[in-house]
Write a protein that holds these residues in place. Structure first.
Motif, PDB file in Angstrom:
ATOM      1  N   UNK A 177       4.663  88.880-114.940  1.00 13.76           N
ATOM      2  CA  UNK A 177       4.412  87.834-115.921  1.00 13.76           C
ATOM      3  C   UNK A 177       5.746  87.235-116.377  1.00 13.76           C
ATOM      4  N   UNK A 178       6.286  86.261-115.639  1.00 17.35           N
ATOM      5  CA  UNK A 178       7.604  85.717-115.977  1.00 17.35           C
ATOM      6  C   UNK A 178       7.651  84.977-117.301  1.00 17.35           C
ATOM      7  N   UNK A 199      -1.408  91.011-117.331  1.00 18.40           N
ATOM      8  CA  UNK A 199      -0.953  92.213-118.036  1.00 18.40           C
ATOM      9  C   UNK A 199      -0.907  91.998-119.543  1.00 18.40           C
ATOM     10  N   UNK A 200      -0.578  90.771-119.969  1.00 20.66           N
ATOM     11  CA  UNK A 200      -0.498  90.456-121.396  1.00 20.66           C
ATOM     12  C   UNK A 200      -1.822  90.727-122.116  1.00 20.66           C
ATOM     13  N   UNK A 201      -2.939  90.431-121.434  1.00 24.83           N
ATOM     14  CA  UNK A 201      -4.255  90.650-122.039  1.00 24.83           C
ATOM     15  C   UNK A 201      -4.558  92.145-122.155  1.00 24.83           C
ATOM     16  N   UNK A 202      -4.182  92.916-121.135  1.00 24.68           N
ATOM     17  CA  UNK A 202      -4.427  94.360-121.162  1.00 24.68           C
ATOM     18  C   UNK A 202      -3.568  95.046-122.219  1.00 24.68           C
ATOM     19  N   UNK A 203      -2.334  94.599-122.373  1.00 25.33           N
ATOM     20  CA  UNK A 203      -1.461  95.162-123.392  1.00 25.33           C
ATOM     21  C   UNK A 203      -2.045  94.947-124.787  1.00 25.33           C
ATOM     22  N   UNK A 204      -2.531  93.744-125.030  1.00 21.32           N
ATOM     23  CA  UNK A 204      -3.067  93.409-126.354  1.00 21.32           C
ATOM     24  C   UNK A 204      -4.395  94.117-126.619  1.00 21.32           C
ATOM     25  N   UNK A 205      -5.310  94.115-125.660  1.00 22.05           N
ATOM     26  CA  UNK A 205      -6.584  94.801-125.904  1.00 22.05           C
ATOM     27  C   UNK A 205      -6.362  96.300-126.109  1.00 22.05           C
TER      28      UNK A 205
END
Length: 489
Positions: free
Chosen positions: A255-256, A300-306
């Protein structure tokens, strides 16, 4: 530190900066044919990106170019069909395999916005056997199966790759000037056989299989160089990503956008309270759901937040629910779905939407779909989000008291990470090249080596059953620069 730089460049291990993709286009216009003159600059950019990190004698040159263009948001999006000529490589200092001239057919998607190009998609294969997706065809009965089945099977290690205490001598030269072992190619064939059997790889043709094997060999050489320079206890080697080029891996799984840090500003909360206990693990205290798999999508950003919200809801409401990442991929209009996003924007999207559905109600597909969010199915809400301290001792204390933390790190070496505590040299894993969002779930020590326990989103067949362990206390890979959490009242 500066004395390391010539060595790192020589080994080809210093990361190169990559521009962030353009925002997801809203109300995209129709595609239009484009002249070769109009396509020349984006094609040259795609070629330069393809060649990044390759030695001069191994770089491809541009052949034919065709494609189309359309308006995308405030910029342009180019879809290119390009042939690349890989010249014969005979220099043993550059080539790991003797190869002849090869023509590749590549599909590129390049955006142009605010004076900058960005590569959004790359898909290259032999010109007469164009591959699908990232170059890996799943299925049975492909013509390449005969080639794969014919590879020699000779033991590489007495215990490798299943023994997690492998101490075997290097298979590969650590320097390009060192000679290859006499049985190098036989051993590589055996290791490649192990890889395709373990991860159920099939290839459509013999040529494709040979090409993937050459990538695999170069990756194994790179993994050993990373191993030699790591200061922790981590082991690097064969993983399910071992037949992907660095560019493919970065484009598909990382995720750049994270390195831009242009998301919504959050209130900074400094922890004031008791010091951190010697160790803590929220997996043992009920606040962490099972390891998930983002698939071939940079979400990955969505998985980190959830993961963070799951922990916050559990601590405040006593109910551990597996929440929907797909809701964020589809319905967060600020972030860019599989092209990347920022946790700060995701928290804001959750508040705007009114909450999150569960995984059962809004299941994960791994690609952008039409938003089908239903307010009636919301099971979890958040009230706010906060940025956390950059001090690792304060982070540990906050985590032990308040739950798992959303963080973002430099993913250097993670393509080849198998187990142990990773501790790359700082120039190799700079905090300025953050490109992967994950979840901090605990910390502790192994044989007096301090670590952070990190939940990843690449499935349980990667790392230590889906987890990554990173050195704690040294700011390794920027682990402390983008820590945040939702707030549930």
């Amino acid at each position: 530190m500066a004395s390391w730089l010539p060595l790192l460049w020589l080994l080809g291990l210093l990361p190169a900066a990559t521009p962030a993709p353009s925002p997801r286009d809203a109300g995209a216009q129709a595609w239009e044919p484009a002249s070769p003159e109009l396509l020349r600059r984006p094609a040259r950019f795609a070629l330069d990106t393809y060649n990044r990190g390759l030695a001069a004698g191994a770089r491809a040159v541009l052949g034919t170019v065709s494609g189309r263009v359309r308006q995308a948001g405030r910029g342009l999006l180019y879809s290119l069909k390009v042939t690349l000529e890989e010249l014969p490589c005979t220099d043993p200092m550059v080539c790991q395999l003797p190869v002849s001239k090869k023509t590749l057919l590549c599909s590129f998607e390049v955006s142009y916005e605010l004076g900058k190009h960005a590569l959004l998609k790359q898909d290259c294969g032999p010109v007469d056997t164009k591959m699908k997706g990232a170059g890996i065809a799943q299925g049975c009965g492909d013509p390449g199966s005969d080639f794969i089945q014919g590879l020699s099977v000779i033991s590489l290690f007495q215990s490798y790759p299943d023994d997690k205490n492998e101490t075997s001598s290097p298979l590969f030269p650590l320097s390009d000037r060192d000679p290859l072992p006499q049985d190098f190619y036989v051993r590589m064939a055996s290791l490649f056989k192990y890889f395709i059997t373990t991860y159920n790889r099939t290839y459509k043709t013999e040529e494709e299989a040979q090409w993937r094997m050459s990538i695999f060999i170069n990756n194994m050489i790179k993994a050993q160089k990373i191993q030699a320079l790591d200061r922790g206890t981590a082991q690097y080697g064969v993983t399910k990503f071992s037949d992907l080029t660095e560019e493919e891996f970065r484009t598909i799984y990382l995720n750049p956008l994270l390195k831009e840090e242009l998301g919504k500003k959050m209130r900074l909360v400094k922890f004031v309270g008791d010091p951190a206990p010697p160790e803590w693990d929220w997996r043992k205290n009920g606040a962490v759901t099972k390891v998930k798999n983002q698939g071939m999508c940079g979400s990955c950003w969505a998985f980190s937040v959830t993961g963070n919200v799951e922990g916050q809801w559990f601590l405040k409401r006593g109910d551990l629910l597996s929440l929907s990442e797909q809701e964020l991929v589809d319905c967060d209009t600020v972030d860019k779905a599989c092209m990347g996003g920022l946790p700060s924007n995701a928290y804001s999207a959750i508040k705007t939407l009114g909450g999150l559905e569960t995984e059962d109600d809004y299941s994960y597909s791994g690609h952008l779909q039409t938003c089908s969010f239903s307010a009636q199915k919301v099971k979890v809400y958040i009230n706010d989000s906060v940025e956390l301290s950059h001090n690792e001792q304060e982070l540990a204390a906050w985590l032990a008291k308040n739950g798992p933390i959303s963080i973002a790190i430099n993913a250097f070496g993670m393509q080849f990470y198998r187990h142990g505590i990773s501790h790359p040299l700082r120039p190799l894993c700079s905090r300025w090249f953050i490109d992967h969002a994950v979840l901090l779930v605990g910390y502790g020590n192994r044989s007096d080596v301090p670590f952070w326990a990190i939940k990843n989103s690449w499935g349980t067949d990667w790392g230590e059953e889906g987890y990554y362990y990173l050195h704690r206390g040294s700011g390794a890979c920027g682990v402390n620069v983008m820590a945040s959490s939702a707030v549930v009242n």
